[in-house]
Design a protein around this motif. Sequence first.
Motif, PDB file in Angstrom:
ATOM      1  N   LEU A 119     -16.456 -13.335 -24.673  1.00  0.00           N
ATOM      2  CA  LEU A 119     -16.865 -11.939 -24.543  1.00  0.00           C
ATOM      3  C   LEU A 119     -16.623 -11.509 -23.100  1.00  0.00           C
ATOM      4  CD1 LEU A 119     -18.267  -9.351 -25.596  1.00  0.00           C
ATOM      5  CD2 LEU A 119     -20.451 -10.393 -24.939  1.00  0.00           C
ATOM      6  N   ILE A 120     -15.879 -10.423 -22.916  1.00  0.00           N
ATOM      7  CA  ILE A 120     -15.574  -9.913 -21.574  1.00  0.00           C
ATOM      8  C   ILE A 120     -16.080  -8.481 -21.487  1.00  0.00           C
ATOM      9  CG2 ILE A 120     -13.776  -9.424 -19.889  1.00  0.00           C
ATOM     10  CD1 ILE A 120     -12.037 -11.514 -21.246  1.00  0.00           C
ATOM     11  N   LEU A 121     -16.962  -8.216 -20.526  1.00  0.00           N
ATOM     12  CA  LEU A 121     -17.539  -6.887 -20.329  1.00  0.00           C
ATOM     13  C   LEU A 121     -17.129  -6.353 -18.963  1.00  0.00           C
ATOM     14  CD1 LEU A 121     -21.180  -7.547 -21.615  1.00  0.00           C
ATOM     15  CD2 LEU A 121     -19.281  -6.560 -22.895  1.00  0.00           C
ATOM     16  N   ASP A 122     -16.309  -5.310 -18.968  1.00  0.00           N
ATOM     17  CA  ASP A 122     -15.955  -4.625 -17.723  1.00  0.00           C
ATOM     18  C   ASP A 122     -16.652  -3.273 -17.758  1.00  0.00           C
ATOM     19  OD1 ASP A 122     -14.940  -3.688 -15.405  1.00  0.00           O
ATOM     20  OD2 ASP A 122     -12.826  -3.913 -15.938  1.00  0.00           O
ATOM     21  N   PHE A 173     -11.763  -5.372 -11.676  1.00  0.00           N
ATOM     22  CA  PHE A 173     -11.985  -6.587 -12.447  1.00  0.00           C
ATOM     23  C   PHE A 173     -10.842  -6.831 -13.441  1.00  0.00           C
ATOM     24  CE2 PHE A 173     -13.787  -8.636 -16.266  1.00  0.00           C
ATOM     25  CZ  PHE A 173     -14.311  -9.787 -15.715  1.00  0.00           C
ATOM     26  N   THR A 174     -10.545  -5.831 -14.259  1.00  0.00           N
ATOM     27  CA  THR A 174      -9.508  -6.015 -15.270  1.00  0.00           C
ATOM     28  C   THR A 174      -8.122  -6.090 -14.647  1.00  0.00           C
ATOM     29  OG1 THR A 174     -10.838  -4.945 -16.971  1.00  0.00           O
ATOM     30  CG2 THR A 174      -8.475  -5.026 -17.349  1.00  0.00           C
ATOM     31  N   ARG A 175      -7.903  -5.393 -13.555  1.00  0.00           N
ATOM     32  CA  ARG A 175      -6.600  -5.471 -12.892  1.00  0.00           C
ATOM     33  C   ARG A 175      -6.284  -6.905 -12.505  1.00  0.00           C
ATOM     34  NH1 ARG A 175      -6.078  -4.613  -7.507  1.00  0.00           N
ATOM     35  NH2 ARG A 175      -7.782  -3.100  -7.486  1.00  0.00           N
ATOM     36  N   HIS A 176      -7.262  -7.604 -11.918  1.00  0.00           N
ATOM     37  CA  HIS A 176      -7.022  -8.992 -11.530  1.00  0.00           C
ATOM     38  C   HIS A 176      -7.000  -9.909 -12.751  1.00  0.00           C
ATOM     39  CE1 HIS A 176      -6.985  -8.216  -7.298  1.00  0.00           C
ATOM     40  NE2 HIS A 176      -8.186  -7.677  -7.322  1.00  0.00           N
ATOM     41  N   ASP A 230     -11.143 -21.052 -35.077  1.00  0.00           N
ATOM     42  CA  ASP A 230     -10.534 -19.831 -34.552  1.00  0.00           C
ATOM     43  C   ASP A 230     -11.061 -19.531 -33.155  1.00  0.00           C
ATOM     44  OD1 ASP A 230      -9.093 -19.443 -36.844  1.00  0.00           O
ATOM     45  OD2 ASP A 230     -10.483 -17.982 -37.719  1.00  0.00           O
ATOM     46  N   LEU A 231     -10.234 -18.915 -32.356  1.00  0.00           N
ATOM     47  CA  LEU A 231     -10.642 -18.421 -31.038  1.00  0.00           C
ATOM     48  C   LEU A 231     -10.785 -16.913 -31.127  1.00  0.00           C
ATOM     49  CD1 LEU A 231     -11.158 -18.694 -27.993  1.00  0.00           C
ATOM     50  CD2 LEU A 231      -8.686 -18.592 -27.640  1.00  0.00           C
ATOM     51  N   THR A 232     -11.969 -16.399 -30.813  1.00  0.00           N
ATOM     52  CA  THR A 232     -12.217 -14.954 -30.861  1.00  0.00           C
ATOM     53  C   THR A 232     -12.489 -14.431 -29.463  1.00  0.00           C
ATOM     54  OG1 THR A 232     -14.602 -15.231 -31.237  1.00  0.00           O
ATOM     55  CG2 THR A 232     -13.178 -15.122 -33.180  1.00  0.00           C
ATOM     56  N   LEU A 233     -11.944 -13.262 -29.167  1.00  0.00           N
ATOM     57  CA  LEU A 233     -12.149 -12.628 -27.861  1.00  0.00           C
ATOM     58  C   LEU A 233     -12.499 -11.167 -28.081  1.00  0.00           C
ATOM     59  CD1 LEU A 233      -9.993 -13.023 -24.658  1.00  0.00           C
ATOM     60  CD2 LEU A 233     -10.702 -10.763 -25.424  1.00  0.00           C
ATOM     61  N   LEU A 234     -13.647 -10.755 -27.597  1.00  0.00           N
ATOM     62  CA  LEU A 234     -14.072  -9.357 -27.647  1.00  0.00           C
ATOM     63  C   LEU A 234     -14.136  -8.833 -26.220  1.00  0.00           C
ATOM     64  CD1 LEU A 234     -15.205  -6.800 -28.984  1.00  0.00           C
ATOM     65  CD2 LEU A 234     -17.472  -7.861 -28.924  1.00  0.00           C
ATOM     66  N   TYR A 235     -13.412  -7.732 -25.972  1.00  0.00           N
ATOM     67  CA  TYR A 235     -13.372  -7.126 -24.636  1.00  0.00           C
ATOM     68  C   TYR A 235     -13.879  -5.697 -24.743  1.00  0.00           C
ATOM     69  CZ  TYR A 235     -11.252  -4.689 -20.632  1.00  0.00           C
ATOM     70  OH  TYR A 235     -11.030  -3.901 -19.519  1.00  0.00           O
ATOM     71  N   PHE A 236     -14.725  -5.309 -23.791  1.00  0.00           N
ATOM     72  CA  PHE A 236     -15.210  -3.929 -23.755  1.00  0.00           C
ATOM     73  C   PHE A 236     -15.072  -3.378 -22.349  1.00  0.00           C
ATOM     74  CE2 PHE A 236     -18.502  -0.810 -22.817  1.00  0.00           C
ATOM     75  CZ  PHE A 236     -18.231   0.156 -23.770  1.00  0.00           C
ATOM     76  N   VAL A 262     -19.134 -15.910 -21.639  1.00  0.00           N
ATOM     77  CA  VAL A 262     -19.311 -14.487 -21.344  1.00  0.00           C
ATOM     78  C   VAL A 262     -18.899 -14.232 -19.906  1.00  0.00           C
ATOM     79  CG1 VAL A 262     -20.905 -12.540 -21.330  1.00  0.00           C
ATOM     80  CG2 VAL A 262     -21.251 -14.408 -22.961  1.00  0.00           C
ATOM     81  N   LEU A 263     -17.993 -13.277 -19.710  1.00  0.00           N
ATOM     82  CA  LEU A 263     -17.581 -12.847 -18.377  1.00  0.00           C
ATOM     83  C   LEU A 263     -17.982 -11.393 -18.197  1.00  0.00           C
ATOM     84  CD1 LEU A 263     -13.909 -14.218 -18.267  1.00  0.00           C
ATOM     85  CD2 LEU A 263     -16.031 -15.462 -17.839  1.00  0.00           C
ATOM     86  N   THR A 264     -18.584 -11.070 -17.058  1.00  0.00           N
ATOM     87  CA  THR A 264     -18.945  -9.685 -16.777  1.00  0.00           C
ATOM     88  C   THR A 264     -18.405  -9.275 -15.422  1.00  0.00           C
ATOM     89  OG1 THR A 264     -21.065 -10.186 -15.682  1.00  0.00           O
ATOM     90  CG2 THR A 264     -21.082  -9.970 -18.078  1.00  0.00           C
ATOM     91  N   ALA A 265     -17.994  -8.007 -15.310  1.00  0.00           N
ATOM     92  CA  ALA A 265     -17.461  -7.488 -14.053  1.00  0.00           C
ATOM     93  C   ALA A 265     -18.556  -7.306 -13.025  1.00  0.00           C
ATOM     94  CB  ALA A 265     -16.743  -6.154 -14.285  1.00  0.00           C
ATOM     95  N   SER A 266     -19.769  -7.028 -13.482  1.00  0.00           N
ATOM     96  CA  SER A 266     -20.896  -6.790 -12.586  1.00  0.00           C
ATOM     97  C   SER A 266     -22.154  -6.966 -13.411  1.00  0.00           C
ATOM     98  CB  SER A 266     -20.831  -5.376 -11.999  1.00  0.00           C
ATOM     99  OG  SER A 266     -21.975  -5.104 -11.203  1.00  0.00           O
TER     100      SER A 266
END
Length: 764
Positions: A126-129, A186-189, A72-78, A161-165
């Motif tokens: 995991l994406i953290l904005d 970050f999320t807009r792009h 499975d591919l899991t994606l958690l965005y905050f 893991v991707l982070t906006a800053s």
Amino acid sequence: MAGRFALVVATYTFSDPGLRQLTAPAHDAEALAEVLADPAIGGFEVTTLINEPHHVVGSAVGDFFSDRRRDDLTLLYFSGHGLKDDAGKLYLAMTDTRTLNPLFTSVAADQIDYAMTGCHSNHQILILDCCYSGAFPVGAIAKADDQVHALESFSGRGRTVLTASDATQYAFEGDVPHGQASQSVFTRHLVAGLRDGGADLDQDGDITVDELYSYVHDHVVAERPRQRPKKQDNVEGRTVLARNRNWQVPQHIRSALDSPAVRDRRNALEDLDQLYRTGGAIVRTRVRAAVTQLVNDDSRAIAAAAADWLDTHPTGMAMAPAVGGAGPAPKSDSHPDGETLPATAPERTNDAAQQQESPTENQTPPPPAPEQEGATEPAALFGEPESPLRPERGGVERFGGRLKGKLRERKWAISVAASAATIACVIAAGGWYLAPHSVAGHATANNSALRGPDIDLVKLVAAKGYSRSNCVHWDPAPGEVAHIGCDFNKAAGAAFAHFYRFANLDKLTGFYQSTARNLHSGSCPGDPPGLDGPVFDNLRKAVGRKTCSLDPTGYPAVPVLIVTDEPDLALVQYFFDPKDFSSPVAEQLRNYAAAQGYRQFLPADEAKDPDQFTSADDDLLKRLGSDFTHANCRHEHAGPLQTAVVSCGSPVNYPASSSFAGHPTTAAANADYQSDIGMFGGHACDGRPGPDNVWIRDNQPIGRFSCVPTPGDALHPDDHSPCLISVHDGLHILSVFCAWSREAPQGAPTTESDLLAWFQKGYG
């Protein structure tokens, strides 16, 4: 059946007056959830939580990761506030979070990390904005630094893991750090790259996580230079996040299909076949439609070739399973173009692509019928040159989201001195970044095998020619974090060396001073009289010291160069043994490297595994011949017209740098070539009028080549050593060779005429 699952969490209202109300998170969550759930783009099963208390979100995160399968591919965005307490712990703020008690009123990074670690899925994103701020009382002194270290908080196998800053400052919302924008930068792009397909940097119809990060990073930094997104991954292969629903057959191929020239249409069929092999389902569907146009072509040969191609590529033809992939997605993940979107996919290039997406054994695609053919091309761009030596000066470095590169080749030529900031010809850059495929290396399982800290250290080494294949573990002394010894690498011209990393600056400085005293070191040629001289980064900022000496224990005595790097807490000792380089050249190389004054280690956030290559890199290296291999080449980012880029090191008597870019078609290679020579003022290398020369081998034209000056760099602005750029039509390869600077060791090509003579002798 592998699934695709996303949990989107956004919090923008807070009961604690110490947390500012935000506007972006709600818009962020809605926009991202929309593109992820779109079956033509992401095909995810999406759950969205908006403005929920910490116990609801914590429970949802636990449930989200608890019932997953391996593929499975899991994606958690905050999206929202992130808090860092005085001990350096990271928390994600919810509506009921209290800044002075984040441990019991927020979702701790440790909790999320624990849930991800326990999850069976091998493909986690995991994406953290987040807007980060300190979570400690006013007037208190924080024990930790001003960096959040979010990546370290979520490290783990199978994760990206991707982070906006990553700093305790706000990730920008529009023009202000809070309040009035409709969506974060970050999320807009991120959403735009998925929605319009702009993040499909290699134009294969699939958007990988690495491509999306590269796209978002470049756009965010261009808009907000103070905000620096970050990425960390520990995955094998590439993770396909979405489809580019807007993919179309490239314009140059469409033009060739409509051309009255038979040769153009035949070339278009070849290009379409290559796209079919390297592209995803959308690409294959639209390629089939384009090939269908040729069935009624006026040329019987073209029409027959198109019909045969369609016969051997029937609609719905089963493809070989993706090695290490996640298999087909569930029904909800299907796409209108006829294929479900897998969680992961291997590199789809050349040999690998043929294994995965070729017809069955008895159905080999026919070549286009010949109508007029030139000479047969050799199997490799470069055969065995007369000289076994070849040196290094840098590579093709691609960056940014548009054509804005420039030649800035100011560094010493041997790979011992190849710095990332000063690496070679930066040519007509673009925004296509190929997702790297990890290669584990071949360290032997004994006491000399590289350990974790050793590998971290070798990733920081800027020079080519040092990797797991020729470096071994040394037990670090007190105060040392890592110590590796590396053998002389003839293929790369890399000197015998010892690399160290230290626990703190005092340990580094003490070791440097003690070693310099023991070897009776002094300032290097070109430096003011004294004990040592400065080392600079590409912005001419001093980052360390260097000193030169002779090791009397060798016979003859061995010239030594010692260089420190304070930001990385690292040090290297290079031993230019005359037995490796010959007596006069050994000392000349040491002096040349020292005189350039460049940094010997990469910045920590630019660390690069020297054993990491994509399958496209491997295919390119096969075409270059045995002189260019993993032993002396490195993966570089590829531009928008390219399939792969490698830069290679080599010893004296050859140009200072050798860099190569592969392309999917002849048209793409020539477009790249014309862009480069146009941008940098290319001219015929032999003095004839015009921008370039015809490249002739065995009395047959096989491409073109041009000479260009380099513009110098911050350390050596007046050094304009020439480069020779060539394009091989048959192999679709762009090559760049740059001369050494004037102070190079004897026998090294330093002038345009030297480059031309070398090129014509070996490859003309």
